[in-house]
Structures are given as structure tokens and as C-alpha cells.
Design a protein around this motif. Sequence first.
Motif, PDB file in Angstrom:
ATOM      1  N   ILE A   1       0.925  -1.049  -0.044  1.00  0.00           N
ATOM      2  CA  ILE A   1      -0.118  -0.111  -0.075  1.00  0.00           C
ATOM      3  C   ILE A   1       0.897   1.078  -0.025  1.00  0.00           C
ATOM      4  O   ILE A   1       0.422   2.323  -0.650  1.00  0.00           O
ATOM      5  CB  ILE A   1      -0.893   0.060   1.191  1.00  0.00           C
ATOM      6  N   ILE A   2       1.858   1.197   0.767  1.00  0.00           N
ATOM      7  CA  ILE A   2       2.926   2.405   0.815  1.00  0.00           C
ATOM      8  C   ILE A   2       3.403   2.531  -0.589  1.00  0.00           C
ATOM      9  O   ILE A   2       3.604   3.885  -1.220  1.00  0.00           O
ATOM     10  CB  ILE A   2       3.943   2.108   1.993  1.00  0.00           C
ATOM     11  N   ASP A   3       3.968   1.626  -1.204  1.00  0.00           N
ATOM     12  CA  ASP A   3       4.603   1.704  -2.563  1.00  0.00           C
ATOM     13  C   ASP A   3       3.576   2.354  -3.555  1.00  0.00           C
ATOM     14  O   ASP A   3       4.088   3.097  -4.339  1.00  0.00           O
ATOM     15  CB  ASP A   3       5.161   0.356  -3.096  1.00  0.00           C
ATOM     16  N   GLU A   4       2.224   1.705  -3.453  1.00  0.00           N
ATOM     17  CA  GLU A   4       1.337   2.085  -4.452  1.00  0.00           C
ATOM     18  C   GLU A   4       1.004   3.684  -3.914  1.00  0.00           C
ATOM     19  O   GLU A   4       0.793   4.458  -4.841  1.00  0.00           O
ATOM     20  CB  GLU A   4       0.068   1.456  -4.108  1.00  0.00           C
ATOM     21  N   ALA A   5       0.980   3.857  -2.571  1.00  0.00           N
ATOM     22  CA  ALA A   5       0.623   5.526  -2.404  1.00  0.00           C
ATOM     23  C   ALA A   5       1.441   6.394  -3.235  1.00  0.00           C
ATOM     24  O   ALA A   5       1.420   7.430  -3.651  1.00  0.00           O
ATOM     25  CB  ALA A   5       0.595   5.622  -0.970  1.00  0.00           C
ATOM     26  N   TYR A   6       3.000   5.982  -2.857  1.00  0.00           N
ATOM     27  CA  TYR A   6       4.092   6.873  -3.368  1.00  0.00           C
ATOM     28  C   TYR A   6       3.943   6.752  -5.161  1.00  0.00           C
ATOM     29  O   TYR A   6       4.211   7.706  -5.697  1.00  0.00           O
ATOM     30  CB  TYR A   6       5.324   6.599  -2.943  1.00  0.00           C
ATOM     31  N   TYR A   7       3.777   5.893  -5.565  1.00  0.00           N
ATOM     32  CA  TYR A   7       3.766   5.476  -7.128  1.00  0.00           C
ATOM     33  C   TYR A   7       2.659   6.322  -7.661  1.00  0.00           C
ATOM     34  O   TYR A   7       2.869   7.075  -8.618  1.00  0.00           O
ATOM     35  CB  TYR A   7       3.448   4.234  -7.334  1.00  0.00           C
ATOM     36  N   TYR A   8       1.492   6.589  -7.106  1.00  0.00           N
ATOM     37  CA  TYR A   8       0.474   7.247  -7.648  1.00  0.00           C
ATOM     38  C   TYR A   8       0.318   8.600  -7.320  1.00  0.00           C
ATOM     39  O   TYR A   8      -0.723   9.363  -7.328  1.00  0.00           O
ATOM     40  CB  TYR A   8      -0.905   6.621  -7.432  1.00  0.00           C
ATOM     41  N   GLY A   9       1.419   9.106  -6.422  1.00  0.00           N
ATOM     42  CA  GLY A   9       1.632  10.622  -6.118  1.00  0.00           C
ATOM     43  C   GLY A   9       1.380  10.944  -4.960  1.00  0.00           C
ATOM     44  O   GLY A   9       1.280  12.361  -4.531  1.00  0.00           O
TER      45      GLY A   9
ATOM     46  N   LEU B   1      13.029   7.073  -2.713  1.00  0.00           N
ATOM     47  CA  LEU B   1      14.178   6.569  -3.348  1.00  0.00           C
ATOM     48  C   LEU B   1      14.613   5.061  -3.506  1.00  0.00           C
ATOM     49  O   LEU B   1      14.888   4.437  -3.959  1.00  0.00           O
ATOM     50  CB  LEU B   1      15.498   7.716  -3.191  1.00  0.00           C
ATOM     51  N   LYS B   2      14.131   4.695  -1.937  1.00  0.00           N
ATOM     52  CA  LYS B   2      14.450   3.286  -1.718  1.00  0.00           C
ATOM     53  C   LYS B   2      13.430   2.492  -2.249  1.00  0.00           C
ATOM     54  O   LYS B   2      13.863   1.601  -2.731  1.00  0.00           O
ATOM     55  CB  LYS B   2      14.424   3.151  -0.180  1.00  0.00           C
ATOM     56  N   ARG B   3      12.012   3.071  -2.256  1.00  0.00           N
ATOM     57  CA  ARG B   3      11.242   2.425  -2.636  1.00  0.00           C
ATOM     58  C   ARG B   3      10.973   2.153  -3.971  1.00  0.00           C
ATOM     59  O   ARG B   3      10.349   1.046  -4.492  1.00  0.00           O
ATOM     60  CB  ARG B   3       9.795   2.762  -2.142  1.00  0.00           C
ATOM     61  N   VAL B   4      11.242   3.067  -4.950  1.00  0.00           N
ATOM     62  CA  VAL B   4      11.172   2.918  -6.227  1.00  0.00           C
ATOM     63  C   VAL B   4      11.801   1.674  -6.646  1.00  0.00           C
ATOM     64  O   VAL B   4      11.390   1.063  -7.803  1.00  0.00           O
ATOM     65  CB  VAL B   4      11.647   4.123  -7.000  1.00  0.00           C
ATOM     66  N   ARG B   5      12.799   1.026  -5.941  1.00  0.00           N
ATOM     67  CA  ARG B   5      13.451  -0.099  -6.453  1.00  0.00           C
ATOM     68  C   ARG B   5      12.684  -1.307  -6.357  1.00  0.00           C
ATOM     69  O   ARG B   5      12.833  -2.366  -7.075  1.00  0.00           O
ATOM     70  CB  ARG B   5      14.777  -0.389  -5.817  1.00  0.00           C
TER      71      ARG B   5
END
Length: 220
Positions: A92-100, A133-137
Amino acid sequence: MNTTTLCLIDDHKIVRQGLKGLLERMDTYKVTHEFDSGVSFLEALPLSPAPDLYILDYSMPFKNGIEVLKALGAQTETLKFLLLTQNFDEAIIDEAYYYGARGFLHKNCTAQELKSTIDAIVKIGYSNVADILKRVRSFENKPTPQTHIQLSEREMQFLTLVCQPEEYTYDQIADIMGLSVKSIEAYRAAIFDRYDIKSKVGLVLFSYQNRLTPPFIEES
């Protein structure tokens, strides 16, 4: 003292009332808009006057917080969202950042954690760029690497500054590059349009996927 204006989007009235009371007791915040669903929020856009920050619940019927961000698309570049959830799930955290989303907090956070995160998003743009920066990987559904990347020297300089953990705002990037904020916005818009990017996180993901700027070029 400047007042930060807020919009609350949560389907539980008692949660909105409690959060509003907590925030407004801090004196520096004022809740100017409230919505009981993501659908009603989207239908009301654009809000006038626009709040400085939108506090968005993840778990809502019809459209959850992630689906609201998806529906907004490139608008998340200018609308600052803090996602709140009881589901502290890495995906969920990754998706939250991914979508803005600009920040993410568990609903069990302290008042001080909430205040620190709101202030960071309003003043800097994000609550923790180093974490992004860490999570985009590990983001799923990464875009396919482009075979023909064409960025001018200035666009590349802009992208490099966006991808640094110092959490530069666009105003700060303009100062560093010796340009106006309007010029920086033009570089951002050009890259967004050319490569179908929707958010600042999307810029970081684009650089990572194509190994365009530090710290990603060292991973090639």
C-alpha cells in the motif's frame, strides 16, 4: 503565523471530527473542506480556495485512497496528499507513493508525527524523499525502459536534482540552476508529456528504470 489549510477525506464522521479538533487545537491548521467519500471529493474538484494539503483515508467504500490518487492522475503533481491508513502494508505504501502521495502515516501515529509530516509536505513537498528513493526499486508495474531517451542538458540537470535525497523543492531547484520557477515547471511539463509521467515520484521511477541520473546510474 501562517495558517495551513487542510481538506479531510474520510468516510467516518467521528474520525473527521476527532482529526479536525486535534489539528485545529494546534493553532497553525484550519480544516476548510471535508468529504465523506473519495467519490464526493472527486466530484467537488476543483476546490476554491484550494487547501494546502489533503488528508486522505485509504480504506473507503466505492473508491479507496489509492483509487482516488489514480483517478487524479497528473493532478497529484500540484495537489499534496497525505495518506492515512490502519493497514500498514508495504504494498500500500509503495502504491501510495507511485500514484503521487506526498506522505504516508499509520492512524496510530502520534500528534507530533502527524504535525511533522504535514509541515514537511507543505514546506518541502514530500515527507521523506529518501524513503521514496529506496522504494522505487521495488515498485511493481514498472514502466518499460525507453529505448530512445532524449533529454536536453538542462532537462537532465533538472531530473538529477529531483532524484537527490536532499528533498529539493522546485523553487530550490530553480535557485540551484539559476532559472525561474516558470522555467523549471516548463522542463517538468515537457518531460511529463514526452514520457507520460504523472508525478514527481514518476520522475524518480523514470530515472531509476532507465538509469539516467545518480544514484541510479551506478546500478547499471
